[in-house]
Design an enzyme around this catalytic site. Sequence first.
Site, PDB file in Angstrom:
ATOM      1  N   GLY A  57       0.809  -1.216   0.000  1.00  0.00           N
ATOM      2  CA  GLY A  57       0.000   0.000   0.000  1.00  0.00           C
ATOM      3  C   GLY A  57       0.841   1.265   0.000  1.00  0.00           C
ATOM      4  O   GLY A  57       0.516   2.233  -0.706  1.00  0.00           O
ATOM      5  N   THR A  58       1.915   1.266   0.756  1.00  0.00           N
ATOM      6  CA  THR A  58       2.750   2.467   0.836  1.00  0.00           C
ATOM      7  C   THR A  58       3.336   2.781  -0.538  1.00  0.00           C
ATOM      8  O   THR A  58       3.308   3.940  -0.989  1.00  0.00           O
ATOM      9  CB  THR A  58       3.884   2.245   1.865  1.00  0.00           C
ATOM     10  OG1 THR A  58       3.277   1.945   3.127  1.00  0.00           O
ATOM     11  CG2 THR A  58       4.764   3.464   1.992  1.00  0.00           C
ATOM     12  N   GLN A 172      -7.997  -0.138   3.386  1.00  0.00           N
ATOM     13  CA  GLN A 172      -8.843  -0.620   4.476  1.00  0.00           C
ATOM     14  C   GLN A 172     -10.215  -1.076   3.989  1.00  0.00           C
ATOM     15  O   GLN A 172     -10.926  -1.770   4.712  1.00  0.00           O
ATOM     16  CB  GLN A 172      -9.035   0.493   5.515  1.00  0.00           C
ATOM     17  CG  GLN A 172      -7.767   0.878   6.232  1.00  0.00           C
ATOM     18  CD  GLN A 172      -7.368  -0.121   7.304  1.00  0.00           C
ATOM     19  OE1 GLN A 172      -8.203  -0.855   7.835  1.00  0.00           O
ATOM     20  NE2 GLN A 172      -6.097  -0.155   7.624  1.00  0.00           N
ATOM     21  N   HIS A 194      -2.160  -7.554   2.681  1.00  0.00           N
ATOM     22  CA  HIS A 194      -2.208  -8.000   4.089  1.00  0.00           C
ATOM     23  C   HIS A 194      -3.428  -7.491   4.843  1.00  0.00           C
ATOM     24  O   HIS A 194      -3.595  -7.826   6.013  1.00  0.00           O
ATOM     25  CB  HIS A 194      -0.901  -7.685   4.817  1.00  0.00           C
ATOM     26  CG  HIS A 194      -0.605  -6.239   5.073  1.00  0.00           C
ATOM     27  ND1 HIS A 194      -0.834  -5.662   6.284  1.00  0.00           N
ATOM     28  CD2 HIS A 194      -0.085  -5.282   4.278  1.00  0.00           C
ATOM     29  CE1 HIS A 194      -0.443  -4.392   6.231  1.00  0.00           C
ATOM     30  NE2 HIS A 194       0.012  -4.139   5.028  1.00  0.00           N
ATOM     31  N   THR A 230      11.338  -7.497 -10.669  1.00  0.00           N
ATOM     32  CA  THR A 230      10.832  -8.861 -10.832  1.00  0.00           C
ATOM     33  C   THR A 230       9.645  -9.084  -9.908  1.00  0.00           C
ATOM     34  O   THR A 230       9.727  -8.785  -8.713  1.00  0.00           O
ATOM     35  CB  THR A 230      11.947  -9.873 -10.493  1.00  0.00           C
ATOM     36  OG1 THR A 230      13.035  -9.623 -11.361  1.00  0.00           O
ATOM     37  CG2 THR A 230      11.467 -11.305 -10.652  1.00  0.00           C
ATOM     38  N   CYS A 323       4.151   7.082  17.218  1.00  0.00           N
ATOM     39  CA  CYS A 323       5.442   7.540  17.723  1.00  0.00           C
ATOM     40  C   CYS A 323       6.207   8.248  16.611  1.00  0.00           C
ATOM     41  O   CYS A 323       6.427   7.674  15.551  1.00  0.00           O
ATOM     42  CB  CYS A 323       6.248   6.342  18.202  1.00  0.00           C
ATOM     43  SG  CYS A 323       6.651   6.507  19.917  1.00  0.00           S
TER      44      CYS A 323
HETATM   45  C1  LIG Z   1      -5.113   3.264   4.771  1.00  0.00           C
HETATM   46  C2  LIG Z   1      -3.759   2.664   4.605  1.00  0.00           C
HETATM   47  N1  LIG Z   1      -3.005   3.029   3.566  1.00  0.00           N
HETATM   48  C3  LIG Z   1      -1.780   2.514   3.345  1.00  0.00           C
HETATM   49  C4  LIG Z   1      -1.257   1.574   4.209  1.00  0.00           C
HETATM   50  C5  LIG Z   1       0.110   1.024   3.931  1.00  0.00           C
HETATM   51  O1  LIG Z   1       0.024  -0.248   3.369  1.00  0.00           O
HETATM   52  P1  LIG Z   1       1.290  -1.253   3.416  1.00  0.00           P
HETATM   53  O2  LIG Z   1       1.429  -1.637   4.868  1.00  0.00           O
HETATM   54  O3  LIG Z   1       0.902  -2.392   2.536  1.00  0.00           O
HETATM   55  O4  LIG Z   1       2.471  -0.509   2.914  1.00  0.00           O
HETATM   56  C6  LIG Z   1      -2.006   1.154   5.309  1.00  0.00           C
HETATM   57  C7  LIG Z   1      -1.447   0.163   6.244  1.00  0.00           C
HETATM   58  O5  LIG Z   1      -1.961  -0.158   7.252  1.00  0.00           O
HETATM   59  C8  LIG Z   1      -3.293   1.723   5.523  1.00  0.00           C
HETATM   60  O6  LIG Z   1      -4.048   1.367   6.565  1.00  0.00           O
END
Ligand SMILES: Cc1ncc(COP(=O)(O)O)c(C=O)c1O
Length: 384
Positions: A57-58, A172, A194, A230, A323
């Site tokens: 996600g990031t 989410q 995940h 890859t 944190c």
């Molecule tokens: C709303 C949201 N965006 C992005 C992320 C980041 O996803 P990832 O942990 O797969 O990088 C999260 C992770 O909890 C999230 O809750």
Amino acid sequence: MFPEVIEAMAAQQGRVGNPSSLHTAGRAARRIVEESRERLAQAVGARPSEVVFTGGGTESDNLAVTGTYRARRDADPCRTRVVVSDVEHPAVLDCAGFLAAHEGAKGSRVGCDPSGVVSPEAVRAAIEEDPGSVALVSVMWANNEVGTVQDVAGIAATAHEHAIPFHTDAVQALGHVPVDFAAAGADLMTVTAHKVGGPVGVGALLLRRDATVVPLTHGGGQERQVRSGTLDAAAVLGFALAAEKAVGDLAAEAGRVAALRDRLVCGAMALGLGIRPGGVWQAGDHDRRLPGNAHLLVPGCAGDSLLYLLDAAGIECSTGSACHAGVPQPSHVLLAMGLSESEARGALRLTLGHTSTDGDVEAFLGALPGVVERARRAAGGSAS
Ligand SMILES: Cc1ncc(COP(=O)(O)O)c(C=O)c1O
């Protein structure tokens, strides 16, 4: 993770073959990737060609925000405004902040109401300050802290009134509320494995064919020349299987999990400890709030004390603070909703999912009074 996903991934991990290689093993791995692409696309209401696999996600959020910003600014140097809501995940907010600090972007923030709702009208007002300067709009589908579900289709339509690309972080939402990329009208959408019973470290950016992003990684040109590297065929398979199952089970699971959440929230409120829910909460509602999200505001104590005391009782949860450089900061989401710093510091986030049971809720409610009492003593205060 779903057990069947672990099994399927383990079998795939035992096979060699780079999906970009032309030999037999490579072609077999490619077949797994392409079948998984089709299955994931089907689960999220997209076309297979719109799926760009990423490392999570990031990465997808970064590619969406930074990649779209650079593409739009390169095409028209006036397009430097990044419109994001106050309640976004740091993967979006910090990206916008980085672009402002280093690449001449101007951040434009859209607030929310006390429940965490970001209205299309508020997005429209931010755009209409100067529509010609907006590079993109990014508003998440559902919030990770308080579970508020946004009117994504309404916000997408608002951005499109000015032909502005719209990205939504649906990390989410997928598998927990109905998500349909095409029906929502988004141009870009982030998802990750995940959060749907799949593995950590794989995600996707849904990218319309006519959406342009400047790649963040350069190399072999995999994934439409947008995300070189890859692919991990086993992880991609695990993601697709998990998404398919989570979406398939959604209708039954949403009601079951929301009932557990409601029992948890009602039970906590009934303890006479002054606990109240944060965000939009109404018993039985699993449309406007994620079914598995229970958010509790516990007055008179620090969330961190609650977390450690609950952890010692075998209950794992999160707080309303994060944190930063070793110093707990109250959640930006709760502050944006108008809570005070001390209210935000006493917030607890509990997430229920496919493995959660009545017994888990009972265990939490049984432990809570003693935990709150000790946390309040530690804070040196009494119930407030
Ligand atoms: C709303 C949201 N965006 C992005 C992320 C980041 O996803 P990832 O942990 O797969 O990088 C999260 C992770 O909890 C999230 O809750």
